[in-house]
Design an enzyme around this catalytic site. Structure first.
Site, PDB file in Angstrom:
ATOM      1  N   TYR A  47       0.690  -1.320   0.096  1.00 20.92           N
ATOM      2  CA  TYR A  47      -0.080   0.097   0.063  1.00 20.92           C
ATOM      3  C   TYR A  47       0.816   1.502  -0.143  1.00 20.92           C
ATOM      4  CZ  TYR A  47      -3.602   3.341   1.067  1.00 20.92           C
ATOM      5  OH  TYR A  47      -4.276   4.516   1.096  1.00 20.92           O
ATOM      6  N   VAL A 101      -1.549  10.771   3.925  1.00 21.55           N
ATOM      7  CA  VAL A 101      -1.289   9.545   3.774  1.00 21.55           C
ATOM      8  C   VAL A 101      -2.510   8.598   4.193  1.00 21.55           C
ATOM      9  CG1 VAL A 101       0.065   7.543   3.578  1.00 21.55           C
ATOM     10  CG2 VAL A 101       1.118   9.643   3.417  1.00 21.55           C
ATOM     11  N   SER A 129      -5.430  13.516   6.528  1.00 19.16           N
ATOM     12  CA  SER A 129      -6.141  12.786   5.479  1.00 19.16           C
ATOM     13  C   SER A 129      -7.456  12.549   5.623  1.00 19.16           C
ATOM     14  CB  SER A 129      -5.459  11.397   5.232  1.00 19.16           C
ATOM     15  OG  SER A 129      -6.267  10.812   4.190  1.00 19.16           O
ATOM     16  N   ARG A 188      -3.493  -0.644  -9.106  1.00 17.34           N
ATOM     17  CA  ARG A 188      -2.288  -0.724  -8.320  1.00 17.34           C
ATOM     18  C   ARG A 188      -2.063  -2.234  -8.168  1.00 17.34           C
ATOM     19  NH1 ARG A 188      -4.195   3.739  -3.777  1.00 17.34           N
ATOM     20  NH2 ARG A 188      -4.335   5.483  -4.856  1.00 17.34           N
ATOM     21  N   HIS A 320      -0.096  12.292  -7.339  1.00 12.38           N
ATOM     22  CA  HIS A 320      -0.143  11.277  -6.330  1.00 12.38           C
ATOM     23  C   HIS A 320       0.547  10.178  -5.986  1.00 12.38           C
ATOM     24  CE1 HIS A 320      -4.080  10.537  -3.864  1.00 12.38           C
ATOM     25  NE2 HIS A 320      -3.501   9.376  -3.455  1.00 12.38           N
ATOM     26  N   ASP A 351       3.924  18.292  -4.675  1.00 11.65           N
ATOM     27  CA  ASP A 351       3.995  16.816  -4.092  1.00 11.65           C
ATOM     28  C   ASP A 351       4.177  15.794  -5.123  1.00 11.65           C
ATOM     29  OD1 ASP A 351       2.102  14.969  -1.998  1.00 11.65           O
ATOM     30  OD2 ASP A 351       1.552  14.392  -4.032  1.00 11.65           O
ATOM     31  N   SER A 352       4.915  14.537  -4.572  1.00 10.35           N
ATOM     32  CA  SER A 352       5.241  13.347  -5.318  1.00 10.35           C
ATOM     33  C   SER A 352       6.693  13.634  -5.871  1.00 10.35           C
ATOM     34  CB  SER A 352       4.430  13.307  -6.773  1.00 10.35           C
ATOM     35  OG  SER A 352       2.944  13.076  -6.704  1.00 10.35           O
ATOM     36  N   ARG A 355      12.699  13.311  -2.004  1.00 14.34           N
ATOM     37  CA  ARG A 355      13.164  12.243  -1.148  1.00 14.34           C
ATOM     38  C   ARG A 355      14.364  13.025  -0.455  1.00 14.34           C
ATOM     39  NH1 ARG A 355       9.270  10.237  -2.355  1.00 14.34           N
ATOM     40  NH2 ARG A 355       8.760   8.366  -3.360  1.00 14.34           N
TER      41      ARG A 355
END
Length: 423
Positions: A47, A101, A129, A188, A320, A351-352, A355
């Site tokens: 997930y 999340v 969220s 997914r 996303h 967003d996305s 790192r």
């Protein structure tokens, strides 16, 4: 508030090293991800880590950052630096927020309250969220006066939407983020191959089961049904029922005899999103809430222009995390085009794919006002709970501060396209 300046964070780690202590969570993303995978269950890993289709959009998000290189300047006084920004009238210590999340309890118990508490310690806004594992009121209580936003999934029931917005105002959220790219779940494979959807187990629907409008809808559906649909009795079905019952408000023994936990899950799956959502709905938000509204999932400059016409307060440029459309444009590439179209009229949040602190720097240079941190803070949560979230986020903030200083800049306002070149 914890001191997040880069040198202070760095020195604290090195001083602990003298005593033989290593960081509780790895400081590099690759090591962090590998360590998190070792402790997470297969369903949790699928997930959190999984993306849409073949994972092309996830790869594109990272490749986009690699196409830009920082060009440091030297012989500048960078002994004093300011990483602060202002968003919607709130002064923030850095241009970083923790992304919403869903079903975060898959990674570690205590979500979302533990994540909220870690964010508050750092002064970092946390976006609650809609698919949270704790009511927004509980997460807000853990944050005190620290900044928080609320992410809205637009339900098929407008009364429920209005209830969520009223609750967001009551917890003094600074903004509402309307997610547009998940009116249906993307394909997914990592979840599909396990037959795993956490919401079907009652995980990640606490905003709903704590809402009076949602509970009214559930009870009306139960009353209208002639009888419950038959359920195939398997070990998996029993485990799922126990999971739903455990997470439903009230006493477990009362819930196990009630049809409400199962009906709540079925109701959520039926109404949580609206595939018919349109611009007229967005325009209605000006009457529905007094909070600034950001649209999340915008990737096309024409949509960005239309959003400004609709009166929104900001945009979250996002795919996303690569979880919805395989083969999509990367969020960073989209940011470049959208920043040109918006031309500074409203804030842009990227967003996305974030790192590292260097990623934050590049995003700001390309037009973002701030960024959100998603999977990394969940990996930290998996490894160390609340403290893991704090450490991962503090490390990223420290790296951003050092990157800014080592590039010859002393404030976020100084970071612009001139600090980069295309590889």
């Amino acid at each position: 508030m914890t001191d997040n300046r880069g040198r202070a964070r760095q020195n604290a780690i090195y001083r602990a090293g003298v005593l033989g202590r290593k960081p509780a969570v790895p400081t590099s993303f690759d090591q962090l991800e590998r360590a998190a995978k070792r402790v997470m269950s297969p369903k949790a890993w699928a997930y959190v880590h999984g993306g849409a289709g073949l994972g092309g959009t996830m790869r594109a998000n990272r490749e986009a950052f690699d196409r830009w290189q920082i060009v440091p300047r030297v012989l500048r006084d960078v002994s004093s630096r300011d990483t602060g920004v202002e968003l919607f009238g709130r002064s923030l210590p850095s241009p970083v927020l923790l992304a919403p999340v869903g079903a975060a309890e898959l990674a570690h118990p205590g979500a979302d309250v533990a994540i909220a508490s870690a964010a508050a310690e750092l002064g970092v806004p946390y976006i609650f969220s809609s698919q949270g594992c704790a009511p927004m009121e509980e997460s807000a209580a853990a944050m005190g006066d620290s900044p928080r936003w609320y992410q809205l999934y637009w339900s098929t029931d407008d009364d429920l939407v209005d209830s969520f917005l009223a609750r967001a105002e009551a917890i003094e959220a600074d903004a509402v983020v309307v997610t547009l790219d998940t009116t249906m779940l993307g394909w997914r494979p990592e979840d599909l191959d396990l037959g795993s959807l956490p919401f079907a187990q009652g995980q990640g629907i606490a905003q709903y089961t704590s809402d009076p409008v949602f509970l009214r809808i559930v009870r009306e559906r139960i009353a209208a049904a002639a009888e419950s649909a038959p359920v195939e009795v398997t070990l998996g079905a029993v485990k799922s029922l126990l999971s739903m019952t455990k997470r439903y408000p009230g006493r477990f023994l009362d819930n196990i005899r009630s049809p409400e936990p199962r009906a709540a899950v079925e109701t959520f799956l039926d109404i949580y999103s609206r595939p018919s959502l349109g611009w007229a709905d967005i325009e209605s938000l000006r009457e529905r809430t007094s909070l600034p509204v950001l649209l999340k999932g915008v990737l096309h400059p024409d949509d960005a222009r239309r959003a400004i016409d609709a009166g929104v307060g900001g945009l979250v440029v996002s795919n996303h995390g690569g979880r919805q459309v395989d083969g999509s444009i990367s969020a960073l590439d989209a940011l470049v085009d959208i920043a040109e179209a918006v031309d500074g009229r409203i804030p842009l949040v990227l967003d996305s794919g974030i790192r590292s602190g260097a990623d934050v720097f590049k995003a700001i240079a390309l037009g973002a006002s701030a960024v959100t941190l998603g999977r990394p803070h969940l990996y930290g949560f998996a490894l160390g709970g609340r403290d893991g979230v704090r450490d991962v986020t503090a490390n990223l903030l420290a790296e951003f501060d050092l990157t800014m200083g080592l590039s010859g800049l002393t404030s976020v306002a100084e970071i612009d396209r001139s600090a980069l070149r295309r590889a």
